[in-house]
Design a protein around this motif. Structure first.
Motif, PDB file in Angstrom:
ATOM      1  N   PRO A   1       9.934  -1.847  -3.776  1.00 22.22           N
ATOM      2  CA  PRO A   1       8.811  -2.902  -4.372  1.00 22.22           C
ATOM      3  C   PRO A   1       7.262  -2.020  -4.660  1.00 22.22           C
ATOM      4  O   PRO A   1       7.301  -0.851  -4.012  1.00 22.22           O
ATOM      5  CB  PRO A   1       8.471  -3.762  -3.297  1.00 22.22           C
ATOM      6  N   MET A   2       6.787  -2.437  -5.635  1.00 24.51           N
ATOM      7  CA  MET A   2       5.593  -1.566  -5.979  1.00 24.51           C
ATOM      8  C   MET A   2       4.472  -2.369  -5.163  1.00 24.51           C
ATOM      9  O   MET A   2       4.275  -3.643  -5.445  1.00 24.51           O
ATOM     10  CB  MET A   2       5.325  -1.750  -7.424  1.00 24.51           C
TER      11      MET A   2
ATOM     12  N   ASP B   1      11.939  -4.774   0.623  1.00 24.42           N
ATOM     13  CA  ASP B   1      12.648  -5.892  -0.488  1.00 24.42           C
ATOM     14  C   ASP B   1      13.907  -6.583   0.153  1.00 24.42           C
ATOM     15  O   ASP B   1      14.553  -5.701   1.211  1.00 24.42           O
ATOM     16  CB  ASP B   1      12.651  -5.384  -1.918  1.00 24.42           C
TER      17      ASP B   1
ATOM     18  N   THR C   1       5.352 -12.103  -2.360  1.00 25.97           N
ATOM     19  CA  THR C   1       4.588 -11.046  -3.022  1.00 25.97           C
ATOM     20  C   THR C   1       3.314 -11.194  -2.895  1.00 25.97           C
ATOM     21  O   THR C   1       2.789 -10.286  -3.297  1.00 25.97           O
ATOM     22  CB  THR C   1       4.889 -11.539  -4.718  1.00 25.97           C
ATOM     23  N   SER C   2       2.480 -12.042  -2.210  1.00 19.92           N
ATOM     24  CA  SER C   2       1.227 -11.850  -1.820  1.00 19.92           C
ATOM     25  C   SER C   2       1.405 -11.792  -0.384  1.00 19.92           C
ATOM     26  O   SER C   2       1.686 -12.456   0.488  1.00 19.92           O
ATOM     27  CB  SER C   2       0.591 -13.209  -2.246  1.00 19.92           C
TER      28      SER C   2
ATOM     29  N   SER D   1       0.466  -2.989  -4.663  1.00 16.87           N
ATOM     30  CA  SER D   1      -0.939  -3.023  -5.499  1.00 16.87           C
ATOM     31  C   SER D   1      -1.912  -3.846  -4.813  1.00 16.87           C
ATOM     32  O   SER D   1      -1.717  -4.587  -3.918  1.00 16.87           O
ATOM     33  CB  SER D   1      -0.596  -3.476  -6.876  1.00 16.87           C
TER      34      SER D   1
ATOM     35  N   THR E   1       2.993  -7.337  -4.045  1.00 22.16           N
ATOM     36  CA  THR E   1       4.256  -6.566  -4.514  1.00 22.16           C
ATOM     37  C   THR E   1       4.691  -7.118  -5.712  1.00 22.16           C
ATOM     38  O   THR E   1       4.617  -8.320  -5.979  1.00 22.16           O
ATOM     39  CB  THR E   1       5.204  -6.591  -3.296  1.00 22.16           C
ATOM     40  N   ASP E   2       5.262  -6.151  -6.638  1.00 23.26           N
ATOM     41  CA  ASP E   2       6.268  -6.922  -7.728  1.00 23.26           C
ATOM     42  C   ASP E   2       7.500  -7.638  -7.513  1.00 23.26           C
ATOM     43  O   ASP E   2       8.083  -8.232  -8.483  1.00 23.26           O
ATOM     44  CB  ASP E   2       6.163  -5.797  -8.645  1.00 23.26           C
ATOM     45  N   GLU E   3       7.820  -7.695  -6.268  1.00 22.27           N
ATOM     46  CA  GLU E   3       9.058  -8.549  -5.906  1.00 22.27           C
ATOM     47  C   GLU E   3       8.918  -9.002  -4.559  1.00 22.27           C
ATOM     48  O   GLU E   3       8.157  -8.501  -3.726  1.00 22.27           O
ATOM     49  CB  GLU E   3      10.337  -7.750  -6.007  1.00 22.27           C
TER      50      GLU E   3
ATOM     51  N   THR F   1      12.210   1.247 -19.010  1.00 19.63           N
ATOM     52  CA  THR F   1      11.664   0.049 -19.191  1.00 19.63           C
ATOM     53  C   THR F   1      10.746   0.186 -20.552  1.00 19.63           C
ATOM     54  O   THR F   1       9.812  -0.856 -20.630  1.00 19.63           O
ATOM     55  CB  THR F   1      10.360  -0.246 -18.106  1.00 19.63           C
TER      56      THR F   1
END
Length: 539
Positions: free
Chosen positions: A316-317, A387, A364-365, A319, A337-339, A156
Motif C-alpha cells: 500500500p501507498m 494489505d 484506508t484511513s 500518505s 493508504t490507497d488500499e 499506469t
C-alpha cells in the motif's frame, strides 16, 4: 465450456485455412538463430497433468531449447494445478494450470486424452473485457472489467490501455480489407485515428469468422506461420503449421486492432493490440522481426485480475501523515493508504522504538492514539500498513515532543446567587476547563446530583442548578478538567432563599484544602448556562 462454445472457434472450413495461407508464406523450417530480442530464459515448467505437458511441449519445447526463433505460446508456469468452479465438471470443478500466456484446463477428465480439444483454455480475454468469469458451459458470474495493462503490470500511464479499455469497442464495425490501421487507443477507451500504421493493414473479416471483426495483416500472417513443433510420438521436432486449428490458441477476434503506448520491459513503446476470445495479440515494430508479433501475457494478466490478493505484490501507498492532539502524556498519529490495510505504529524515546501498537482491521484511513507518554519528552515513531496480500509498507523515522507537564487547573472565587428553587454558580478557571458541579442536601449525601457543563473548555463559567428546595442548605463541589489535570474544590455550602426572600448571594473562595467562609447579601442577579444533569442515589 460446452462443445459448441469450444468448437465455435475451430470449425473453419478447409477453404478458410487456404485463404489464410495466401496471406503469408510458411516460415522456413530452419529459422535463423535467436537474436538479442529473444525470449528471456524461463524455468522449464512442471505440469499438473501429462496432457498439459503434451500441449505445452508441442509449441514451446523448441523455443525453450533454442531450436527456433519465435516467442512463447504458453511461456513460464504461473501456478501448479488448481481446482476452479466449473458447473459441468466433476464436483462442479475443473482442473486448471496458469502460464504466462494463457490457462490450460481439463473440463472432462473422463474424455479421450488424445482428442485435440481434451485440453482447452477458456475465454480469458473475453471475460476480462466483458467483465465476467465463466464458471460453466454457459454460466458466468459478473465481475468488473479488468483494469490490467497489456505490458508491465505496474504500467499506469494514461496512454496505456487495459482490458477494460476495450469494453465499449467490442461492437465496432470491422475495418475493410486493405485499409490502413491507424486507430490509437488510450486507457480511458478513447480512440483517435492518429497513429502511424507502419504498413499494417486490415486483412478483413476472414471466411468462417462469426464475430464480425477483421484481423490485422500482421496477426493474420502470424496465425498461418509455420516452424518447428515438437511431436511427442516421435520425440523430435517436425516442421508444421504452428497454429492448427487456426483459432485453437487465440479464439476468434472480438475487437479491431488499435495502436497504443505500452510499458514493456520497463520502457514505453508503440504496440498494436488486438483481442480475441481467448487471448490478445501484440505487434511491436521496434522488436526483431522474429519477435515482433507475440501473444500477450493473458494468463498472467487474467490470474492477477481473478486472484488479486494472491498475485498482488504491491505494498500500500502511505500518505497524509498527521501528528495531532499532543499533550503531556498522549498524541494522535494518522495517515492514509490507497488500499485497505492494517494500522501499526512503533515508537520509543530513540530510533530503536521498542513499543508496538496497532489495529489489524483493514482500513484506508488510519488513526491511533498513543497514551502513557512521558511529559516534555522527544519520541521517535515509525508507521506501517500491511494489505490483504501481506504486502508491507513502512514509513520513515518521524519524531514529536510531548508537552511539559502543567499544574492542575485553578478555580477562582465562586459566587452563588440563589432563588427559592435555583442556585447560579459563577467563577473562573485557569487554564480553560470543562466543569462539573456535584451537590446534595447538606447532611444527606444519599442523593447526589451532578451537572456537567456542555461545550468547549473555557475560562469563565456560570452554571445554574434548578429544582432546589426553598430555604435549604446544599453542599457542593466544583470539578475542573483540563489537558493538564483535574482539580476538585473542597466542599462548600449555599442556602436557597426562603419563600419570603427574593434572592440571596454568597461568595466562596475555592480551595482544595479548606471550605470557604459564607456571607449573605440581597441581590437580583440572574444567570443561565447549558448543563447536563446526573443524579446518583446512595442507599
Amino acid at each position: 465450456m460446452s462443445a459448441i462454445r469450444h468448437y465455435r472457434s475451430f470449425c473453419l472450413a478447409a477453404g478458410t485455412f487456404l485463404f489464410l495461407l495466401m496471406l503469408a508464406p510458411l516460415a522456413s523450417a530452419a529459422p535463423t538463430a535467436t537474436s538479442g530480442a529473444a525470449e528471456a530464459p524461463i524455468t522449464y515448467p512442471t505440469f499438473a497433468d501429462p496432457a498439459f505437458q503434451k500441449v505445452w511441449e508441442r509449441y514451446d519445447r523448441p523455443v525453450w531449447y533454442g531450436q527456433t526463433s519465435r516467442s512463447y505460446t504458453w511461456g513460464a508456469q504461473q501456478t501448479a494445478g488448481l481446482q476452479e468452479q466449473y458447473n459441468q465438471g466433476p464436483n462442479s470443478q475443473h482442473m486448471v494450470q496458469y502460464f504466462d500466456k494463457s490457462r490450460m484446463e481439463i473440463n472432462n477428465p473422463a474424455g479421450n486424452p488424445n482428442d485435440a480439444f481434451f485440453v482447452t483454455q477458456g475465454l480469458l480475454a473475453e471475460d476480462m473485457i466483458y467483465g465476467r468469469i465463466q464458471v460453466g458451459d454457459t454460466d458466468f458470474t459478473p465481475a468488473k472489467p479488468a483494469e490490467i495493462p497489456f505490458g508491465d503490470l505496474d504500467d499506469t500511464a494514461a496512454s496505456s490501455p487495459t482490458y477494460a479499455s476495450f469494453h465499449d469497442l467490442i461492437n465496432e464495425p470491422p475495418i475493410p480489407a486493405g485499409n490502413a490501421i491507424a486507430a490509437a487507443l488510450d486507457r480511458n477507451g478513447n480512440v483517435a485515428n492518429s497513429a502511424d500504421p507502419r504498413g499494417v493493414t486490415s486483412a478483413g473479416v476472414l471466411p468462417g469468422t462469426t464475430t464480425n471483426h477483421s484481423i490485422a495483416s500482421v496477426f493474420a500472417n502470424f496465425l498461418v506461420s509455420a516452424g518447428p513443433v515438437y511431436d511427442a510420438a516421435t520425440n523430435q521436432n517436425v516442421n508444421a503449421s504452428i497454429y492448427n486449428p487456426i483459432f485453437y490458441v487465440t479464439g476468434m477476434p472480438i475487437t479491431e486492432a488499435y495502436w497504443a503506448k505500452v510499458k514493456a520491459g520497463g520502457a514505453y513503446t508503440d504496440v498494436l493490440i488486438q483481442c480475441f476470445e481467448r487471448r490478445c495479440l501484440t505487434y511491436i515494430p521496434a522488436y526483431d522481426p522474429a519477435f515482433q508479433v507475440q501473444l500477450a501475457n493473458t494468463g498472467l494478466q487474467y490470474y492477477a485480475w481473478r486472484y488479486p490478493q494472491v498475485y498482488d505484490k504491491t505494498p500500500p501507498m502511505l500518505s497524509n501523515l498527521t501528528v495531532t492532539n499532543i499533550t503531556a502524556t498522549s498524541v494522535t498519529i494518522g495517515w492514509a493508504t490507497d488500499e485497505p490495510a492494517t494500522t501499526e505504529v512503533r515508537y520509543g524515546t530513540s530510533d530503536q522504538y521498542g513499543t508496538l501498537t496497532g489495529d489489524l482491521n483493514l482500513v484506508t484511513s488510519h488513526s491511533i492514539t498513543l497514551t502513557g507518554l512521558l511529559s516534555n519528552q522527544n519520541y521517535h515513531f515509525l508507521i506501517a500498513s500491511v494489505d490483504a496480500a501481506g504486502n508491507r509498507a513502512t514509513g520513515v523515522d518521524q519524531a514529536f515532543k510531548t508537552e511539559p507537564a502543567g499544574a492542575a487547573p485553578t478555580v477562582g472565587a465562586i459566587t452563588v446567587a440563589t432563588t427559592t428553587t435555583t442556585a447560579t454558580l459563577t467563577f473562573t478557571t485557569s487554564p480553560a476547563t470543562v466543569v462539573q458541579v456535584s451537590y446534595h442536601v447538606t447532611g444527606d449525601s444519599s442523593v447526589t446530583t451532578s451537572f456537567t457543563e456542555s461545550g468547549s473548555a473555557t475560562t469563565t463559567h456560570s452554571i445554574t442548578l434548578n429544582g432546589l428546595a426553598p430555604g435549604t442548605s446544599y453542599t457542593y463541589r466544583v470539578i475542573a478538567l483540563s489537558n493538564t489535570g483535574q482539580t476538585t474544590t473542597d466542599a462548600a455550602t449555599f442556602t436557597t432563599a426562603s419563600s419570603e426572600t427574593t434572592t440571596s448571594s454568597e461568595t466562596t473562595t475555592a480551595t482544595t484544602a479548606t471550605t470557604a467562609t459564607e456571607t449573605t447579601t440581597e441581590t437580583t442577579t440572574e444567570t443561565t448556562t447549558t448543563t447536563t444533569e446526573t443524579t446518583t442515589t446512595t442507599p
